[in-house]
Design a protein around this motif. Sequence first.
Motif, PDB file in Angstrom:
ATOM      1  N   THR A 396      -6.415   5.947 -15.879  1.00 47.09           N
ATOM      2  CA  THR A 396      -5.145   5.947 -16.592  1.00 47.09           C
ATOM      3  C   THR A 396      -3.985   6.186 -15.631  1.00 47.09           C
ATOM      4  O   THR A 396      -4.194   6.381 -14.439  1.00 47.09           O
ATOM      5  N   MET A 397      -2.761   6.162 -16.149  1.00 47.85           N
ATOM      6  CA  MET A 397      -1.600   6.472 -15.330  1.00 47.85           C
ATOM      7  C   MET A 397      -1.540   7.976 -15.056  1.00 47.85           C
ATOM      8  O   MET A 397      -1.828   8.792 -15.933  1.00 47.85           O
ATOM      9  N   ALA A 398      -1.204   8.326 -13.854  1.00 47.14           N
ATOM     10  CA  ALA A 398      -1.010   9.728 -13.486  1.00 47.14           C
ATOM     11  C   ALA A 398       0.304   9.850 -12.720  1.00 47.14           C
ATOM     12  O   ALA A 398       0.695   8.929 -11.989  1.00 47.14           O
ATOM     13  N   TYR A 399       0.974  10.977 -12.907  1.00 40.63           N
ATOM     14  CA  TYR A 399       2.294  11.177 -12.288  1.00 40.63           C
ATOM     15  C   TYR A 399       2.334  12.504 -11.540  1.00 40.63           C
ATOM     16  O   TYR A 399       1.633  13.456 -11.892  1.00 40.63           O
ATOM     17  N   PRO A 400       3.191  12.615 -10.525  1.00 41.44           N
ATOM     18  CA  PRO A 400       3.364  13.889  -9.820  1.00 41.44           C
ATOM     19  C   PRO A 400       3.776  15.002 -10.787  1.00 41.44           C
ATOM     20  O   PRO A 400       4.563  14.771 -11.716  1.00 41.44           O
ATOM     21  N   THR A 401       3.212  16.190 -10.581  1.00 37.88           N
ATOM     22  CA  THR A 401       3.499  17.429 -11.328  1.00 37.88           C
ATOM     23  C   THR A 401       2.957  17.425 -12.751  1.00 37.88           C
ATOM     24  O   THR A 401       3.012  18.450 -13.431  1.00 37.88           O
ATOM     25  N   ILE A 432      -4.493   2.688 -12.292  1.00 37.90           N
ATOM     26  CA  ILE A 432      -4.911   1.925 -13.463  1.00 37.90           C
ATOM     27  C   ILE A 432      -5.654   0.680 -12.983  1.00 37.90           C
ATOM     28  O   ILE A 432      -5.561   0.290 -11.822  1.00 37.90           O
ATOM     29  N   SER A 433      -6.406   0.072 -13.872  1.00 36.27           N
ATOM     30  CA  SER A 433      -7.211  -1.085 -13.492  1.00 36.27           C
ATOM     31  C   SER A 433      -6.343  -2.321 -13.298  1.00 36.27           C
ATOM     32  O   SER A 433      -5.233  -2.424 -13.820  1.00 36.27           O
ATOM     33  N   ASP A 434      -6.888  -3.248 -12.526  1.00 32.21           N
ATOM     34  CA  ASP A 434      -6.231  -4.529 -12.297  1.00 32.21           C
ATOM     35  C   ASP A 434      -7.284  -5.619 -12.446  1.00 32.21           C
ATOM     36  O   ASP A 434      -8.368  -5.520 -11.820  1.00 32.21           O
ATOM     37  N   ALA A 440      -4.802  -1.094  -9.415  1.00 35.61           N
ATOM     38  CA  ALA A 440      -3.409  -1.421  -9.093  1.00 35.61           C
ATOM     39  C   ALA A 440      -3.040  -1.046  -7.667  1.00 35.61           C
ATOM     40  O   ALA A 440      -3.735  -0.273  -6.998  1.00 35.61           O
ATOM     41  N   ASP A 441      -1.905  -1.572  -7.213  1.00 34.37           N
ATOM     42  CA  ASP A 441      -1.432  -1.337  -5.844  1.00 34.37           C
ATOM     43  C   ASP A 441      -0.700  -0.008  -5.691  1.00 34.37           C
ATOM     44  O   ASP A 441      -0.357   0.375  -4.567  1.00 34.37           O
ATOM     45  N   TYR A 442      -0.424   0.667  -6.792  1.00 35.58           N
ATOM     46  CA  TYR A 442       0.264   1.956  -6.735  1.00 35.58           C
ATOM     47  C   TYR A 442      -0.500   2.984  -7.567  1.00 35.58           C
ATOM     48  O   TYR A 442      -1.104   2.652  -8.603  1.00 35.58           O
ATOM     49  N   GLY A 443      -0.471   4.223  -7.122  1.00 28.47           N
ATOM     50  CA  GLY A 443      -1.176   5.286  -7.841  1.00 28.47           C
ATOM     51  C   GLY A 443      -0.626   6.644  -7.474  1.00 28.47           C
ATOM     52  O   GLY A 443       0.393   6.779  -6.782  1.00 28.47           O
ATOM     53  N   CYS A 444      -1.333   7.659  -7.937  1.00 27.85           N
ATOM     54  CA  CYS A 444      -0.906   9.044  -7.704  1.00 27.85           C
ATOM     55  C   CYS A 444      -2.106   9.872  -7.257  1.00 27.85           C
ATOM     56  O   CYS A 444      -3.204   9.748  -7.812  1.00 27.85           O
ATOM     57  N   LYS A 470       1.001   3.991  -2.097  1.00 27.30           N
ATOM     58  CA  LYS A 470       0.840   2.544  -2.172  1.00 27.30           C
ATOM     59  C   LYS A 470      -0.479   2.169  -1.511  1.00 27.30           C
ATOM     60  O   LYS A 470      -0.816   2.668  -0.441  1.00 27.30           O
ATOM     61  N   VAL A 471      -1.235   1.291  -2.154  1.00 27.04           N
ATOM     62  CA  VAL A 471      -2.531   0.863  -1.626  1.00 27.04           C
ATOM     63  C   VAL A 471      -2.316  -0.188  -0.540  1.00 27.04           C
ATOM     64  O   VAL A 471      -1.657  -1.204  -0.758  1.00 27.04           O
ATOM     65  N   ILE A 472      -2.876   0.057   0.640  1.00 29.25           N
ATOM     66  CA  ILE A 472      -2.815  -0.895   1.746  1.00 29.25           C
ATOM     67  C   ILE A 472      -4.029  -1.801   1.758  1.00 29.25           C
ATOM     68  O   ILE A 472      -3.960  -2.991   2.037  1.00 29.25           O
ATOM     69  N   GLN A 473      -5.196  -1.212   1.444  1.00 30.67           N
ATOM     70  CA  GLN A 473      -6.438  -1.989   1.447  1.00 30.67           C
ATOM     71  C   GLN A 473      -7.379  -1.434   0.382  1.00 30.67           C
ATOM     72  O   GLN A 473      -7.599  -0.222   0.298  1.00 30.67           O
ATOM     73  N   HIS A 474      -7.936  -2.324  -0.443  1.00 25.60           N
ATOM     74  CA  HIS A 474      -8.898  -1.947  -1.468  1.00 25.60           C
ATOM     75  C   HIS A 474     -10.313  -1.993  -0.878  1.00 25.60           C
ATOM     76  O   HIS A 474     -10.647  -2.921  -0.126  1.00 25.60           O
ATOM     77  N   SER A 475     -11.145  -1.024  -1.237  1.00 22.84           N
ATOM     78  CA  SER A 475     -12.529  -1.014  -0.738  1.00 22.84           C
ATOM     79  C   SER A 475     -13.402  -0.183  -1.684  1.00 22.84           C
ATOM     80  O   SER A 475     -12.936   0.293  -2.724  1.00 22.84           O
ATOM     81  N   GLN A 476     -14.668  -0.013  -1.310  1.00 27.16           N
ATOM     82  CA  GLN A 476     -15.610   0.767  -2.108  1.00 27.16           C
ATOM     83  C   GLN A 476     -16.499   1.612  -1.203  1.00 27.16           C
ATOM     84  O   GLN A 476     -16.685   1.304  -0.023  1.00 27.16           O
TER      85      GLN A 476
END
Length: 594
Positions: A396-401, A432-434, A440-444, A470-476
């Motif tokens: 899900t979406m997460a935010y600072p604080t 969040i999923s893409d 997604a390319d952005y997260g917390c 910000k996500v630079i590279q996706h991996s597992q």
Amino acid sequence: MGSHLPPRPEPQLVLQLAAGALQAQNLEAPGGGLGPEWQVLLGRADALAFGGRLHEALPLYQLASRHQQLRAEQLDKLVECLAQSVRIKEGLPGGGQPAAPREGDVFRCRKCQGFLFEPVSLPCGHTFCKKCLERDRAPESRCVLCKEAGGAAAGQLLRVNVILSNLLTKWFPCQVKASQLRHEGNLLYKEKKLQAALQKYNEAVSLAPNDHLLYSNRSQINSTLKACEDALHDAETACRLQPYWLKVSSDSGCTFFKYCTCIVLFNYFLFFLLIDIGDTRENSTGQHIPFEVVDPSDLDCSLCMRLFYEPVTTPCGHTFCLKCLERCLDHNPKCPLCKEGLSECLAMRKYCKTVLMEELIARYLPEELTERRKIYEEEIAELSNLNKNVPIFVCTMAYPTVPCPLHIFEPCYRLMIRRCMETGTKQFGMCISDPVKGFADYGCILEIRNVEFFADGRSVVDSIGKRRFKVIQHSQRDGYNTADIEYIEDQKVQGQEYAALLVLHDSVYDQAYTWFNSLKQALKSRILSHFGPMPAKDPDPQANPNGPAWCWWVLAVLPLENRAQLPFLAMKSLKDRLNGIRRVLTFMSRTRSR
């Protein structure tokens, strides 16, 4: 050995003392007790012994012994005090302090002090002979070493540690066979088949001539058979091999054996207390194996096929690396080898390392252990990096604080959360999923504040937002998502732009506060229970690199879809974020007024 030491008594003399004591009925007072003068003497000796003044007490006991006035049970107090004194000095169990391990003691059972036979590893990590644990079962059983609960409780099925049992059989075949013969002899003794029991012990002694238990038990058999000289000889040998050890049988019914043992212990304790015990004792259980016979593959984990690291033993007797076992239990609460249920083990969430296994590896495979530890530390260092291969929870979406409670039940995320705790970072990313990239390319970044585990392996994680990225590279990695990331911060403004930002900040805050208070009480209560109260207005909206906390709180409670919320997370301009929130609030107010 100095000339000041008392001479060790001749065996025949001790036999005469024992026999004379049994026949000296004419010296006893009515009722079977000693005469008044000897009662006072022994009472004084017992008092000195219990007061720790053994050197004053010993001459009194010795005087009574020379006059043939002592029976076996009248030496019990002396032997108890002597044993306690030596245990305290040597740091042995029962001496009021932890036992100090000696070289060669690694294969010794700390209950019977003999060679470890059919080893059983308890949940606390300590290992004992199976027979010793079965003999001392109790409803609230505790380990004799660490006092941890969960020892050999009544009704508990004790399983032999498979790895240790195989190693002992391979390294010490004669000692293992001798221990087996000892148990067979004990059963024959209980069945009153004395000659057959004696034969078993004779075979055992020929295989393990330095095992004090064999001589002690054979002494008891010989005394029952009235073979007095043989009984005394074995008692002396047992005391010489293990002078700290106290085992005067209380249920054999053989008074002669008890008396001989007490006399021998008395003289040996007196002898050894007057010299440096550590220099003269023969180590009956010290077993040494040449390094060349140790095969490192014998100590490999069957799951990772590498040397055991932090070995733990399951109730079914199988041993694995701690991390390997945890990963298996993430998927299935059964032993990876025998498939026996380990739900109880999983519910405890406490895995103690098997102490003896660690000692064996450290002693006989030091170089391999060093290399194994290096690999583990490199893995931990890699997992601790919060820029590369950062674990990503796709949810899900997460935010600072803003608090973000999570329910963890998937095996991959169980592993991920556990690693976050083990490395000490207690942090992971939330995205969040893409449909194309997976997430997604952005997260917390979320920080774990607390984890509550359940018996079935599920857990509830109390986390809170920390930083945007910000996500630079996706991996597992190992079944869960990871990413190389860079962190995002708001760009600060100055001068007139900052003054205008303050006005905008105050205006949007008031608008958000009014909107929240206009909600129905039931909805407000749900929001407050989940996210807490709305944060106060910041005096300086640029003090935090992520911007004011109240902005993120409002975004979290606004009924927006994830895709509509995501752009706010990526914004580096507080002005743009405030304007975006104002537009949403205005839209919400207009919709409600209709």
